[in-house]
Write an enzyme that holds these catalytic residues in place. Structure first.
Site, short mmCIF file in Angstrom:
data_model
loop_
_atom_site.label_atom_id
_atom_site.label_comp_id
_atom_site.label_asym_id
_atom_site.label_seq_id
_atom_site.Cartn_x
_atom_site.Cartn_y
_atom_site.Cartn_z
CG HIS A 55 44.43 33.81 38.27
ND1 HIS A 55 45.33 34.44 37.44
CD2 HIS A 55 43.75 34.82 38.89
CE1 HIS A 55 45.22 35.75 37.55
NE2 HIS A 55 44.24 36.01 38.43
CG HIS A 57 40.72 36.66 39.80
ND1 HIS A 57 41.73 37.27 40.52
CD2 HIS A 57 39.96 36.00 40.73
CE1 HIS A 57 41.60 36.98 41.80
NE2 HIS A 57 40.55 36.21 41.96
CG ASP A 59 41.39 40.66 35.73
OD1 ASP A 59 41.11 39.65 36.40
OD2 ASP A 59 42.39 41.37 35.96
CG HIS A 60 43.65 36.99 34.59
ND1 HIS A 60 45.01 37.03 34.39
CD2 HIS A 60 43.39 37.93 35.53
CE1 HIS A 60 45.55 37.95 35.18
NE2 HIS A 60 44.58 38.50 35.88
CG HIS A 111 46.23 36.72 42.85
ND1 HIS A 111 45.97 37.98 43.34
CD2 HIS A 111 45.50 36.59 41.71
CE1 HIS A 111 45.11 38.59 42.53
NE2 HIS A 111 44.81 37.76 41.54
CG ASP A 133 46.81 38.98 38.46
OD1 ASP A 133 47.41 39.39 37.45
OD2 ASP A 133 45.60 39.18 38.66
CG HIS A 171 47.24 43.48 36.37
ND1 HIS A 171 46.05 44.08 36.02
CD2 HIS A 171 46.93 42.23 36.78
CE1 HIS A 171 45.05 43.22 36.22
NE2 HIS A 171 45.56 42.10 36.68
#
Length: 264
Positions: A55, A57, A59-60, A111, A133, A171
């Site tokens: 996805h 985001h 941090d990905h 999410h 996530d 995570h």
């Protein structure tokens, strides 16, 4: 022939590195930061052959552009995603074939709306799912874009996978998730035993992941919408908070537990 290693990033992210132990080729899942990936590739003498994104985001996906500076490789990502840095876009039902590996793409929105998971029926000696996530050990992702019924349906897709499936989420949230799960189900001895086992791993500097889907079905409060103890706990909380609750509807049970976690 293949192995999967966790590359730690930021405070609690895991970038998953899938490598062929014979050819030393590697693929990474959700590289939010390029630096630890590059360090791992150099240390393990691996050649990066591709990137898989679940996805959009930051941090990905934050490390993708830097990784592409050093390698001309394909980037696989969800179709209709805010992330536009991919060479190949995937949607529900697609099949991704890599050398020696086959992944089935599952749309798992909730999410985020663009979220997908990559399911491999046989990665080394067991099935594996890289779920970003959407599903965590004893938890699930916060609903930033989707609705509770949508997320519950996405989790139901993952629940339908074989119990032996190894769950590679993005995570290290396990101990915090277990604390919440034990607040929901304080008498659950299996949760207590799992918490103790995970604490030992973390004290030793080891990841608590992957977990197996079969264990998650027994432990994770976000997957136990058919569990009478969980339903009763959700009913009590919903009543105290003035929340709508239908004990015979999985989406309603999930929504209450998710609301509880958001306020926990």
């Amino acid at each position: 022939m293949f192995k999967v290693d966790a590359i730690a990033a930021f405070n609690d992210n895991y970038i998953w590195c899938i490598s062929n132990t014979e050819t030393h080729d590697a693929w990474v899942v959700d590289p939010g930061d390029a630096a630890p990936v590059l360090e791992t590739l150099q240390r393990e003498r691996l050649t990066l052959r591709g990137i898989l994104i679940t996805h959009h985001h930051g941090d990905h996906v934050g490390g993708v552009s830097r990784l592409l500076e050093s390698a001309d490789i394909p980037v696989y990502a969800p179709k209709n995603s805010p992330f536009q840095g991919a060479s190949h876009y995937l949607e529900d039902g697609d099949t991704l074939v890599l050398p020696g590996l086959t992944f089935h793409v599952l749309a798992v929105p909730g999410h985020t709306l663009d979220h997908i998971a990559y399911y491999c029926p046989q990665l080394d000696d067991a099935p594996a799912v890289f779920c970003g996530d959407t599903l965590f050990a004893c938890g699930c992702g916060r609903l930033f874009e989707g609705q509770p019924a949508q997320m519950q349906a996405s989790l139901a897709k993952l629940v339908a996978l074989p119990d032996a499936t190894r769950v590679y989420c993005a995570h290290e949230y396990t101990l915090a998730n277990v604390r919440f799960a034990r607040a929901v189900l304080p008498e659950d001895q299996a949760l207590l035993a799992f918490e103790n086992a995970c604490r030992k791993k973390r004290d030793a500097g080891q990841p608590t992941l992957p977990v197996t889907l079969g264990n998650e079905k027994q432990l994770n409060p976000f997957l136990r919408w058919g569990d009478n103890d969980l339903i009763q706990s959700a009913k009590t909380y919903a009543g105290a908070q003035g929340l709508a609750f239908s004990p015979d509807q999985a989406a309603s049970i999930f929504a209450v537990i998710r609301s509880w976690k958001d306020r926990f």
